[in-house]
Design a protein around this motif. Sequence first.
Motif, PDB file in Angstrom:
ATOM      1  N   SER A   1      -4.480  27.804 -15.621  1.00  8.67           N
ATOM      2  CA  SER A   1      -4.611  26.198 -16.588  1.00  8.67           C
ATOM      3  C   SER A   1      -3.641  25.250 -15.460  1.00  8.67           C
ATOM      4  O   SER A   1      -4.183  24.277 -16.006  1.00  8.67           O
ATOM      5  N   THR A   2      -3.382  25.913 -14.409  1.00  3.52           N
ATOM      6  CA  THR A   2      -3.122  24.298 -13.310  1.00  3.52           C
ATOM      7  C   THR A   2      -3.384  25.155 -12.124  1.00  3.52           C
ATOM      8  O   THR A   2      -3.327  25.880 -12.041  1.00  3.52           O
ATOM      9  N   PHE A   3      -3.021  24.213 -10.714  1.00  3.08           N
ATOM     10  CA  PHE A   3      -2.670  24.455  -9.078  1.00  3.08           C
ATOM     11  C   PHE A   3      -2.037  23.860  -9.493  1.00  3.08           C
ATOM     12  O   PHE A   3      -1.178  22.802 -10.059  1.00  3.08           O
ATOM     13  N   VAL A   4      -0.934  24.888  -7.881  1.00  5.55           N
ATOM     14  CA  VAL A   4      -0.271  24.436  -7.279  1.00  5.55           C
ATOM     15  C   VAL A   4      -0.250  24.255  -5.874  1.00  5.55           C
ATOM     16  O   VAL A   4      -0.465  24.566  -5.060  1.00  5.55           O
ATOM     17  N   VAL A   5       0.424  23.473  -5.536  1.00  8.09           N
ATOM     18  CA  VAL A   5       0.412  22.875  -3.655  1.00  8.09           C
ATOM     19  C   VAL A   5       1.310  23.414  -3.593  1.00  8.09           C
ATOM     20  O   VAL A   5       2.968  22.856  -3.889  1.00  8.09           O
ATOM     21  N   TRP A   6       1.579  24.647  -2.580  1.00  9.02           N
ATOM     22  CA  TRP A   6       2.884  24.519  -2.114  1.00  9.02           C
ATOM     23  C   TRP A   6       3.638  24.851  -0.518  1.00  9.02           C
ATOM     24  O   TRP A   6       5.092  24.157  -0.808  1.00  9.02           O
ATOM     25  N   LYS A   7       2.739  24.211  -0.523  1.00  7.99           N
ATOM     26  CA  LYS A   7       2.892  24.130   1.366  1.00  7.99           C
ATOM     27  C   LYS A   7       2.389  22.680   1.260  1.00  7.99           C
ATOM     28  O   LYS A   7       0.749  22.466   1.667  1.00  7.99           O
ATOM     29  N   THR A   8       3.300  21.352   1.301  1.00  5.48           N
ATOM     30  CA  THR A   8       1.920  20.054   1.515  1.00  5.48           C
ATOM     31  C   THR A   8       2.359  19.492   2.679  1.00  5.48           C
ATOM     32  O   THR A   8       0.893  19.325   3.443  1.00  5.48           O
ATOM     33  N   ALA A   9       2.941  20.006   3.961  1.00  4.04           N
ATOM     34  CA  ALA A   9       2.226  19.765   4.954  1.00  4.04           C
ATOM     35  C   ALA A   9       1.341  19.858   5.339  1.00  4.04           C
ATOM     36  O   ALA A   9       0.465  20.389   6.471  1.00  4.04           O
ATOM     37  N   GLU A  10       0.932  21.818   5.592  1.00  5.48           N
ATOM     38  CA  GLU A  10       0.066  22.458   5.808  1.00  5.48           C
ATOM     39  C   GLU A  10      -1.122  21.933   5.300  1.00  5.48           C
ATOM     40  O   GLU A  10      -2.390  22.034   5.654  1.00  5.48           O
ATOM     41  N   PHE A  11      -0.831  21.717   3.627  1.00  8.73           N
ATOM     42  CA  PHE A  11      -2.441  21.593   3.266  1.00  8.73           C
ATOM     43  C   PHE A  11      -2.956  20.470   3.557  1.00  8.73           C
ATOM     44  O   PHE A  11      -4.056  19.998   3.220  1.00  8.73           O
ATOM     45  N   ALA A  12      -2.161  19.131   3.915  1.00 11.41           N
ATOM     46  CA  ALA A  12      -2.361  17.616   4.179  1.00 11.41           C
ATOM     47  C   ALA A  12      -3.319  18.003   6.222  1.00 11.41           C
ATOM     48  O   ALA A  12      -3.766  17.562   6.231  1.00 11.41           O
ATOM     49  N   LYS A  13      -2.624  18.785   6.697  1.00 10.09           N
ATOM     50  CA  LYS A  13      -3.529  19.010   7.923  1.00 10.09           C
ATOM     51  C   LYS A  13      -4.338  19.391   8.128  1.00 10.09           C
ATOM     52  O   LYS A  13      -5.124  19.212   9.215  1.00 10.09           O
ATOM     53  N   ASP A  14      -4.422  21.275   7.466  1.00 13.65           N
ATOM     54  CA  ASP A  14      -5.472  22.378   7.932  1.00 13.65           C
ATOM     55  C   ASP A  14      -6.528  21.187   6.353  1.00 13.65           C
ATOM     56  O   ASP A  14      -7.714  22.386   6.827  1.00 13.65           O
ATOM     57  N   LEU A  15      -5.624  21.839   5.310  1.00 16.94           N
ATOM     58  CA  LEU A  15      -7.185  21.170   4.200  1.00 16.94           C
ATOM     59  C   LEU A  15      -7.617  20.647   3.793  1.00 16.94           C
ATOM     60  O   LEU A  15      -9.443  20.215   4.025  1.00 16.94           O
ATOM     61  N   LEU A  16      -7.059  19.374   3.721  1.00 21.06           N
ATOM     62  CA  LEU A  16      -7.887  17.660   3.044  1.00 21.06           C
ATOM     63  C   LEU A  16      -9.015  18.034   4.633  1.00 21.06           C
ATOM     64  O   LEU A  16      -9.419  17.324   4.260  1.00 21.06           O
TER      65      LEU A  16
ATOM     66  N   TYR B   1      -7.913  10.988 -12.286  1.00 19.81           N
ATOM     67  CA  TYR B   1      -8.842  12.005 -12.888  1.00 19.81           C
ATOM     68  C   TYR B   1      -8.608  12.101 -14.098  1.00 19.81           C
ATOM     69  O   TYR B   1      -8.530  13.418 -14.557  1.00 19.81           O
ATOM     70  N   GLY B   2      -7.287  11.791 -14.292  1.00 23.41           N
ATOM     71  CA  GLY B   2      -6.742  12.072 -15.241  1.00 23.41           C
ATOM     72  C   GLY B   2      -5.605  13.225 -15.206  1.00 23.41           C
ATOM     73  O   GLY B   2      -4.830  13.960 -16.015  1.00 23.41           O
ATOM     74  N   PHE B   3      -5.729  13.886 -14.297  1.00 21.77           N
ATOM     75  CA  PHE B   3      -4.435  15.082 -13.647  1.00 21.77           C
ATOM     76  C   PHE B   3      -2.761  14.716 -14.324  1.00 21.77           C
ATOM     77  O   PHE B   3      -2.964  13.467 -13.915  1.00 21.77           O
ATOM     78  N   ARG B   4      -2.057  15.671 -14.596  1.00 23.79           N
ATOM     79  CA  ARG B   4      -0.663  15.819 -14.819  1.00 23.79           C
ATOM     80  C   ARG B   4       0.399  16.792 -13.534  1.00 23.79           C
ATOM     81  O   ARG B   4      -0.212  17.138 -13.535  1.00 23.79           O
ATOM     82  N   LYS B   5       0.917  15.680 -13.797  1.00 25.10           N
ATOM     83  CA  LYS B   5       2.072  16.434 -12.633  1.00 25.10           C
ATOM     84  C   LYS B   5       3.112  17.887 -13.632  1.00 25.10           C
ATOM     85  O   LYS B   5       3.972  16.522 -14.527  1.00 25.10           O
ATOM     86  N   ILE B   6       3.451  18.348 -13.522  1.00 24.61           N
ATOM     87  CA  ILE B   6       3.789  19.479 -14.582  1.00 24.61           C
ATOM     88  C   ILE B   6       5.222  19.072 -14.252  1.00 24.61           C
ATOM     89  O   ILE B   6       5.604  18.886 -15.812  1.00 24.61           O
ATOM     90  N   VAL B   7       5.553  19.499 -13.165  1.00 25.77           N
ATOM     91  CA  VAL B   7       6.907  19.939 -13.422  1.00 25.77           C
ATOM     92  C   VAL B   7       8.076  18.519 -11.559  1.00 25.77           C
ATOM     93  O   VAL B   7       7.037  18.385 -11.188  1.00 25.77           O
ATOM     94  N   PRO B   8       8.890  18.001 -12.482  1.00 21.00           N
ATOM     95  CA  PRO B   8       9.313  17.044 -11.075  1.00 21.00           C
ATOM     96  C   PRO B   8       9.346  17.547  -9.737  1.00 21.00           C
ATOM     97  O   PRO B   8       9.480  17.208  -8.868  1.00 21.00           O
TER      98      PRO B   8
END
Length: 208
Positions: free
Chosen positions: A34-49, A68-75
């Motif tokens: 019911s959620t999704f997690v970006v585990w590695k922000t640097a790789e995500f921005a560089k390779d996937l986006l 689009y109404g998404f919420r960040k679950i934990v800080p």
Amino acid sequence: MGQRSIPAPFLTKTYEMVDDKTSDDVISWGENGSTFVVWKTAEFAKDLLPKFFKHNNFSSFVRQLNTYGFRKIVPDKWEFANDRFKKDQKDLLSGIRRRKATLAGKATGAVTSPSISGDDAGSTSTSSPGSIEIADLSGENEKLRRDNEMLNSELAQTKKQCEELMGFLTARLKVGPDEINHILGQGMVVACGAHKDGWWGQEKRKML
């Protein structure tokens, strides 16, 4: 009515990124889907986006999620949720609507300009790519700096105590630094900062 059943391209592309098992180490569904997690922000921005959108700016991607109404679950983790964004339920995407830009949002810059589409938002952002990662690294550097200062303080205190001990032994045993060196071993003398400008050097000059 037919048009309303088609989800926004931003949503379908984000769903495809999350659902791709080959990149689960970078971005994946949460434990219950019911959620999704970006585990590695640097790789995500560089390779996937760049593969799915026209930019590589992670902060712009997060702003789009907000619209689009998404919420960040934990800080302390990049985990997001939306009631209509769930694993194996892609048909729910058509029910997610893009929020209208408000005057407050325009004043604070919190919402992307409504004249930019979901696909292109972020490509004109003034934020530098990887700004989130830079902020994280700055925090780590500050913590390391504080730890280093603490270690240096403890080291200085230890050396002071060691030098006091060596001075006491010299006075008590009535022997010179060379004899102390022979009795305790070179390691003790070096640990106390015994060099030509340190305790040993000063004691030698006194004896001359």
